[in-house]
Structure formats: C-alpha cells, structure tokens
Design a protein around this motif. Structure first.
Motif, PDB file in Angstrom:
ATOM      1  N   ARG A 185      -5.826  -4.883   4.023  1.00 47.33           N
ATOM      2  CA  ARG A 185      -5.877  -4.443   2.624  1.00 47.33           C
ATOM      3  C   ARG A 185      -6.160  -5.622   1.700  1.00 47.33           C
ATOM      4  NH1 ARG A 185      -0.546  -0.557   2.052  1.00 47.33           N
ATOM      5  NH2 ARG A 185      -1.349   1.314   3.088  1.00 47.33           N
ATOM      6  N   GLY A 225     -13.918  -0.941   6.778  1.00 51.51           N
ATOM      7  CA  GLY A 225     -12.650  -0.540   7.362  1.00 51.51           C
ATOM      8  C   GLY A 225     -12.637  -0.742   8.855  1.00 51.51           C
ATOM      9  N   ASP A 259      -1.732   2.690   7.621  1.00 48.84           N
ATOM     10  CA  ASP A 259      -2.437   2.646   6.333  1.00 48.84           C
ATOM     11  C   ASP A 259      -2.972   4.026   5.983  1.00 48.84           C
ATOM     12  OD1 ASP A 259      -3.830   1.956   4.038  1.00 48.84           O
ATOM     13  OD2 ASP A 259      -5.511   1.099   5.126  1.00 48.84           O
ATOM     14  N   VAL A 260      -4.125   4.383   6.529  1.00 44.95           N
ATOM     15  CA  VAL A 260      -4.717   5.690   6.225  1.00 44.95           C
ATOM     16  C   VAL A 260      -3.795   6.796   6.725  1.00 44.95           C
ATOM     17  CG1 VAL A 260      -6.625   7.239   6.759  1.00 44.95           C
ATOM     18  CG2 VAL A 260      -7.086   4.847   6.192  1.00 44.95           C
ATOM     19  N   ARG A 300      -9.650  -0.736   4.672  1.00 45.14           N
ATOM     20  CA  ARG A 300      -8.673   0.262   5.094  1.00 45.14           C
ATOM     21  C   ARG A 300      -8.564   0.244   6.615  1.00 45.14           C
ATOM     22  NH1 ARG A 300      -7.299   4.229   1.479  1.00 45.14           N
ATOM     23  NH2 ARG A 300      -5.396   4.189   2.750  1.00 45.14           N
ATOM     24  N   SER A 322     -12.813   5.893  -0.384  1.00 43.45           N
ATOM     25  CA  SER A 322     -12.444   4.973   0.695  1.00 43.45           C
ATOM     26  C   SER A 322     -12.530   5.669   2.049  1.00 43.45           C
ATOM     27  CB  SER A 322     -11.038   4.406   0.468  1.00 43.45           C
ATOM     28  OG  SER A 322     -10.034   5.342   0.777  1.00 43.45           O
ATOM     29  N   ASP A 360      -4.526  10.509   2.260  1.00 44.38           N
ATOM     30  CA  ASP A 360      -5.889  10.020   2.028  1.00 44.38           C
ATOM     31  C   ASP A 360      -6.919  11.052   2.459  1.00 44.38           C
ATOM     32  OD1 ASP A 360      -5.447   7.128   1.204  1.00 44.38           O
ATOM     33  OD2 ASP A 360      -4.350   7.177   3.080  1.00 44.38           O
TER      34      ASP A 360
END
Length: 893
Positions: A321, A294, A393-394, A326, A200, A398
């Motif tokens: 999401r 993303g 999020d990220v 992402r 991702s 990650d």
C-alpha cells in the motif's frame, strides 16, 4: 495562510492512530500519517519539487527554499494546537496538510500537493483527515486563506460538500466553515470512496499485462500452473514469466521467461506471486519499482501459520500500500474475469468457469476451486471471481464497490469467513442491494470462529443481531453453499416475483403435498389448489394445465412438478415447461424426477428454467428471492434531520463523564437518570426526556418526594433485579396519598428484606401503555447498534429483540417497531404513538452514533402510550472510546 516562522513545539506524544491508507481517485493507495521531526530532509525535497506556481499559491510569495527554522517549525508540532499530516508514496512526501489553532475552537488550515500528484483527489483526503483530527480535539471551525485566482483550491472545499462563507480582501479569499460533517460532505466522501475503490479493483480484474513471479519449469508447481492457466484461458493481454534461474530466451508454456521483473521489457500491471513466503517482500519491492498496479499472492505461510507469518503479512500490506499497490491474498486462489475482451485466469483454478452475470467473492483459497466447480454444474455463470485467502487487503467490500457499477454483473455472491469492517460492509451492501441482489454465506454464524489468517475484532452481539443487520442491508443470507447457488440460479435467470403467491402444477400428488407444506413453512402463499394431473397424463394435458395457470393473473410464481412416466419421452414434457417459461413474465421453477438436469432446462447454453431435485430446495430458494423482492420494494427511507439535537452539548457532558473514569484503559463508569444529573442532560441534548424520579432511603423521604412530584406515584426498588421480579413485589403503583406511600414502603422493605439506608425511588405515575425496552450498545466490530424489545420481562428474557445499525432512517425505525415477534402488542397504540416511538428510536440511534464513549444505553421501562413513549428509567455505561471500523475519513481496513 500559515506562516513559516516561530519555533517548533517540544516533545509530544506521536499519534500513530492517525495513520491510514487511502485509495485515491486513480485507484492507487497513499499513506497518510502525522508528520515527524525525522521527515525534515524529505520535506525539503518535497518543497524543492514544487513548481513556482504551487509554491506561490501556498506562501503567497516566491519561496524557493525552506530555511532550517522553517523545517524545524513545520516538522516539530505538538499534535494538539499545531497539527500536520503528510501523504507518502514509498519514502517520498507527496502532500502536506496542517492546521494551527488560532483561537479556542478555531484553527487555520492549509495544505499542499506535489504537482505530479495533483488531480488524484489527495487534497480532499488531507482535508477529511484533518477535519477528523480537529473534531476529536473539540475544534469547531476551520479558516483557510486562498489567493483569489487559486480556483482549484477554492473548489476543493466546495466540492468536498462544505459550504464556507467567503470574505475577499486584497486578492485573498478567507474561507470559514464548520468542521462537523454535513449531509453533503458525507455524501461526497462516500461517492469518492466508491469510485476510487471500484477503480482499484478494475485495475486488478482487467490488467493489460500480467507477470508470474516464481514460474517454475516443472508442471504441477504453482508458478508453472499459473502461467499455464493464463495461456489456456487465452488471456487477451501480455504474459511474462519470471524465474530467477531462467536461461537465455527460455519459455514456460510458450511464455518468455525473465530473471527479474526489471528485465521484463514491457509494462507490467498485475504481478502474481508464487515464490516462498520469505521471498515475497522482495517481490513487492520489485513490483513497485516497475510501477505495477497490484499483486496476487498465492503463497501460504503468512498469518495463517504463526506469529512470524502474521508479522510478514502486516509487512506485506504496509509495503504494498505504501508503494501505491493493492494486494489480493496471501494464501489466495487468485482471480478470474470471463469477459471476452479479458479472459483472465490468474488463479490456481484449472479453467475459466462458464461466462455469466454473477460476481463471486470467496475468502477461502482451499474452497475456491470447489465453489467454482459447484457453480458451473448448477448453471451459475461467472462474470468475475476473486478468492482473497487471508484477506489482508482487498476484501469483499472492495469487490462490492466494483460490482455496483460493473455492467457485466447482475448478481453478487459472497462466501464470508470473517468481516473486517462490517459497518462499511452494511453501508455498501445496502446501496448495492438496491441495484443488484447480494447473496451471502457467512461461516461461523454460531461460533464466530475465524480462520487463523484473519485478524478481526470479536463481536459481542448475538447471532440474531448479526442476522438482522445483514437483513437491514438487503443481503440474502443462506446457511450453505448449495443453497446460495440455488438462489443465484433463480436470480440470474428469472425475473423477481411481484408477490408471495405460488401456483403449483404437477403430475405427482405426493410432490404436490410436499410443495404445499413447504410453501406454508417458508412464508409463501399457495395460489389456489395445486393442479395435480395423472401420473400417466399426456404431454398435451400437461401443456394445457400449464397454459391455464400461465394465463391466470393471480399467481406471482409458478412451481412445476414432474415425475416422468415410464412410457413417454421426457423431452416432450420438458419442452412444454420451456414453452410456458417463454411466454411468462413471472418466475418459473421446476422440480424434476429422474435427475440429469442440474444446470436447468436450457436453450443452447442459456438456462431458461432453473430445476431442482427436491421440492423443499426449490421452495426455499423461491422464498429467499421473494424476501429480497419484498425488501427491494420497501421504502429506502431517509435519515431525519431533528431540530432539537445539540451534539456539542452532548460532547460536553461526555467529556465530563470521561474525566471521572479511573485511569485504567478499560475502566467503565455506570450512570443513571435517577435524580437527574449527567445522563438526563446527555439524553436531553438529543431531545430525549426521562420522567422525573427521586431516590429515597426512608419512608419520610418517600412521602416528601411524592408530595413534590405530585400524587399518584409509584414506589420501585432501585435494584433492577428486584424491580423486574416476576412476582412484581419490587414495584408499587397508584399510591394516592401519604399513608399509601408509608404502607408500600414498609411492604417493600419487608418482602425484599432490604436494610435501612437502601435506596428506592419514587416517581409520578405514568399513563398506561405497552411496556418496551430500548437499548444501544457500542460493539467492538459493528460500532453502535440499536435494539428494541416489546413486552414485559418474560418476552425480553426470550431474546425477542429487533436490531439496527444507526444512523437510522425512518424506514429502519419502522422496521425496528414491527420486527419483534411481540410487535402485535403495539396494535392497541394509536398511530401517533407509534410514530413517536419511531422518532425516539431515531434519537437514540443518533446519540449512539455521535458518542462512541457510550458503551451502552438502556431505556427501561419505556411505556408506549397513545400520545407517545414515556421513558421511566435510563442507565448507561461510559468508557474511553475505541476507534470505529468505519469513521468520518476514508481509510482502508
């Protein structure tokens, strides 16, 4: 096979806590949640979209459509005996998994994945989450019926790490397996999570095309500058600019401009968002409609601003999401990739930094540009850089997943303002650090202050515990950004030292004295005496001294100190330092007077010798690298499988204790091992025994207890405050007969001033040993944490404790025993006793890992004897469990 008949369940509490976003094998997220009655129409569409083969494999017969009765049964469940989960992308159901309890402890399992989503790993995700729900409900066994020629489904269970038993009858294979995770299933889950999350991030860092939404005509505006940076950085992919007021065939910085994302004629993988905050959600929907991978949201005005911004940020993440994308940001600086075949500057940084072997994650958008500038001036080259802003999020987790396998990255740098999932962080960092060094600056180490945009749980652990948990993972911690970059330049350009011995060569006695003091202060060892040359020595003499040290096999590192003489060309001396570095397989570091060499001594653009302005900075960086080299050389350890651990028995005890809790959500129950009872039974389920003790309220009861336990005995105050008094009046030892017990009872009552009816305890005397205290605590942020203190009350009051996160390996347990400053007290204990203490720590860790209801557990005192530890007392606090940040099923934070 679960049949499509029977009536639906009545009204049941909807388990919203089961909802999770999970990254699938292609790097795209999917949303998993419990099914709802209002999913009926989508379930019908899902069924109609399935191929005839998929339907046949699910129902063992042609089943072209679902009846109303089927739909009602499938969508109306009680979430207890009948459980169903759906996986969704947008509003569409793409997978369904369910189980029905058939007998106590056993449930029949089935799941179906839409044909165009098969091969993404969705079946294994549904299996993980169904198993997690089943374990929480007390189920022990899954049964699944699969057609013999449905090889993909048969492989799903085995590939997930389970070892089902098989029974074949009439072309149907009945699989039976335990829902409890196995070491193999855990390893498979972790490996799949790693590959999926790494992929991702790869899609974000190396897109084939980028669109900037909000690209204005005015230079200096965020959108305009983002387009310019992509162009100036010579991004190798396709760039599009999106401006709602764009004219026909208009360009910005030479890039064609479109009014909407839908107007862009080519596929767009990465969308960079620079529109005002209220317009961002609409851009997310547009990005989903064109299939973007993303988004990078540089716009501010989200959780860092106010309550409305926090709601907007939650909606941003949920929407993105839910549509399989992402998000980096919001309030982010952006991301960069210096690879020659990418050259991506999708950020507000003015230019691409020098290419190098260091991956950099930064949460602060405001600091990101300054950090890149500092790194370039320090000689730290960048492979990839991500500034995540509010980190909605990220996250750094990650990026670590990505960098572990990235061939362009050798060193990982993290500037962390908060950690949303520290259990996952330590798990990933521990694995990554075995392959590549990780250096971190953690702001707020003392205050636990977090930026306004970061929504994280608060940890109750002391700073020393947090530092120990980072060290357990092999992460090099530093206090400042300059220190991190000092360490990074050594890691990027020098080999790791094989030991702690540092040779010092220089032409300044003053610097040599400072170096000697710094080496000792940082825990390194001076190899011989410093080689001090005259300040006006020639380059030839300097070269001879360097060569002599380079030929000596004793030192593990070489520290060169040089103040340039007034009448000699400086380059001649610097050339000699470069020459010795060329022929050395050991780290060479230089401290140079006169400045002007911040990037180091170079050959072309390559740093050959890192340079420092001060001796202290150089030695501090060398010590940090030595610590990492020593950690890397230490045994990785394994989590022992203990034969006499009975988790099911422990859960029975815990459930019994939870029933006794008051109804308040935060209610707690204090339990003690005195007189046996639930805590003794709970500890016994993990092979931990407590020396028997009896509570007494009168002298006669004390005598009766002593006779029952057997002389000699100890009489101790029940109240821990009295028992641990510095003057020792709360403990009476070696009482050998009835008279001694009566006398001790009267003395105890007299000196403590206790009234009649107050309980004390009688316990048979234990062998002599070193006193210790073992504890576990369920932290809101880190989950279970095990601690050890060695020594009596005074040592423990000083906070001399070691900490580790379970499950503990044998190496972790050994580190716990050797880490406290008071650990030398254990030197009088035989090796067998130390090994038994380490095993006890492992057992406590496994108990804490298995029972999140155990808010705290204290074994105190523990006497460490040559034969092993003896637990004299135990107490615990039980409460309703909180969800852990890193559970048994994959999910994004």
């Amino acid at each position: 096979m679960l049949e499509a008949d029977g009536e639906g369940a009545g009204e049941a509490r909807y388990p919203s806590e089961w909802a999770a976003d999970v990254v699938l094998s292609d790097g795209r997220p999917v949303h998993v949640r419990a099914i709802r009655p209002d999913d009926a129409s989508e379930l019908v569409r899902f069924h109609e979209s399935l191929s005839a083969d998929t339907v046949y494999y699910r129902f063992f017969a042609p089943y072209p459509e679902l009846s109303q009765r089927d739909v009602r049964r499938f969508t109306t469940v009680d979430h207890v005996d009948r459980v169903a989960l759906v996986a969704t992308v947008g509003e569409s159901i793409v997978g369904v998994g369910r189980y029905d309890v058939v007998t106590p402890g056993k449930a029949e399992l089935a799941f179906t994945v839409r044909d165009d989503h098969q091969g993404r790993g969705l079946g294994s995700v549904l299996l993980e989450h169904l198993a997690a729900v089943a374990r929480a409900a007390g189920l022990e066994t899954f049964v699944a019926e699969v057609l013999a020629d449905n090889r993909r489904m048969l492989r799903t269970f085995v590939d997930a790490g389970y070892r089902p038993t098989q029974h074949i009858s009439d072309g149907v294979v009945t699989l039976t397996f335990d829902v409890e995770p196995t070491p193999q299933s855990v390893a498979v889950r972790v490996a799949r999570e790693h590959r999926a999350e790494s992929r991702s991030i790869a899609g974000l860092l190396a897109p084939g095309s980028v669109a900037v939404v909000g690209a204005g005509r005015r230079p200096g505006g965020m959108g305009h500058e983002l387009v310019r940076h992509l162009v100036d950085g010579q991004f190798t992919g396709t760039v599009a600019a999106v401006n709602a007021r764009a004219g026909e065939a208009e360009t910005i910085c030479g890039v064609r401009t479109y009014r909407t994302l839908a107007d862009v004629p080519h596929p767009v993988e990465l969308v960079v968002v620079a529109v005002p905050a209220p317009e961002v959600l609409a851009v997310v929907g547009d990005a989903a409609a064109i299939g973007a991978v993303g988004l990078v949201v540089v716009t501010a005005g989200f959780a860092e601003s106010d309550e409305a911004g926090r709601t907007r940020q939650a909606d941003l993440v949920s929407l993105a999401r839910g549509q399989g994308m992402r998000v980096i940001g919001p309030n982010a600086l952006g991301l960069l990739n210096t690879a020659p075949d990418v050259r991506l500057n999708a950020s507000l940084a003015l230019s691409l930094p020098p290419s190098g072997r260091t991956g950099f994650f930064c949460q602060s958008g405001a600091l990101g540009g300054s950090i890149l500038d500092l790194a370039a001036r320090r000689g730290v080259g960048t492979s990839t850089f991500v500034s995540a802003g509010n980190r909605s999020d990220v996250s750094g987790n990650d990026l670590m997943q990505y960098w572990e396998d990235d061939p362009a990255t050798d060193v990982v740098l993290l500037y962390l303002e908060s950690i949303g999932n520290p259990r996952k962080f330590t798990r990933i960092a521990r694995r990554l650090s075995r392959r590549k060094p990780v250096v971190a600056v953690r702001s707020g180490r003392s205050t636990q202050a977090y930026p306004l945009g970061h929504r994280v749980r608060r940890s109750a652990l002391p700073r020393e515990a947090l530092d120990a948990l980072f060290s357990q993972s092999g992460v090099i911690q530093t206090g400042t950004l300059p220190q991190m970059l000092d360490i990074a330049v050594l890691l990027e350009h020098q080999p790791l030292p094989k030991g702690a011995q540092v040779a010092v060569v220089g032409n300044s006695d003053a610097l040599a004295v400072l170096a000697t003091d710094a080496i000792e202060a940082e825990g390194l060892t001076l190899a011989g005496s410093p080689v001090a040359l005259r300040g006006d020595g020639s380059p030839a003499a300097f070269a001879a001294a360097l060569a002599a040290v380079a030929d000596d096999p004793t030192p593990d590192s070489l520290l060169v100190l040089h103040v340039p003489p007034f009448d000699v060309e400086r380059e001649a001396f610097l050339g000699q330092i470069l020459a010795v570095a060329d022929r050395s397989s050991r780290p060479v570091v230089a401290v140079l007077g006169g400045g002007g060499t911040q990037r180091g001594l170079l050959r072309g653009e390559r740093v050959v010798v890192p340079t420092f302005d001060t001796v202290e900075d150089a030695v501090k960086a060398m010590a940090a690298v030595h610590w990492y080299a020593r950690w890397l050389a230490s045994p990785e350890g394994v989590v022992p499988e203990l034969d006499d651990v009975h988790r099911a028995d422990a859960h029975v005890v815990v459930d019994r204790l939870i029933v006794r809790l008051p109804p308040e959500p935060a209610a707690e129950l204090n339990v003690s091992a005195l007189d046996g009872g639930d805590l003794v039974e709970l500890l016994a389920a993990f092979g931990i025994s407590v020396r028997p003790a009896m509570s007494v309220t009168t002298a006669s009861e004390a005598v009766a207890a002593a006779r029952r336990l057997g002389y000699p005995v100890a009489l101790t105050a029940r109240d821990p405050k009295d028992r641990h008094r510095a003057d020792g009046v709360g403990v009476r030892l070696d009482l050998g007969n009835d008279r001694a017990v009566r006398t001790a009872w009267q003395a105890l009552r007299g000196e403590l001033g206790t009234a009649s009816g107050v309980e004390h305890s009688v316990q048979s005397m234990a062998p002599r040993g070193v006193e210790a205290r073992i504890g576990s605590a369920e932290d809101a942020l880190f989950g279970p944490v095990v601690s050890l203190a060695v020594g009596g009350d005074v040592v423990q009051l000083l906070g001399d404790r070691a900490y580790r996160i379970p499950p503990l390996t044998d190496a972790d347990a050994h580190a716990l025993v050797t880490s406290p400053r008071a650990a030398p007290l254990l030197s009088r204990v035989a090796p067998e006793g130390i090994l038994a203490l380490e095993e006890l720590l492992i057992r406590v860790g496994q108990l804490a890992e298995a029972c999140p209801e155990l808010a705290s557990l204290v074994l105190d005192p523990v006497l460490v004897t040559p034969e092993g530890p003896v637990v004299l007392a135990a107490r615990a606090v039980v409460r309703r469990p909180r969800s852990r940040t890193d559970g048994d099923a994959r999910r994004l934070r």
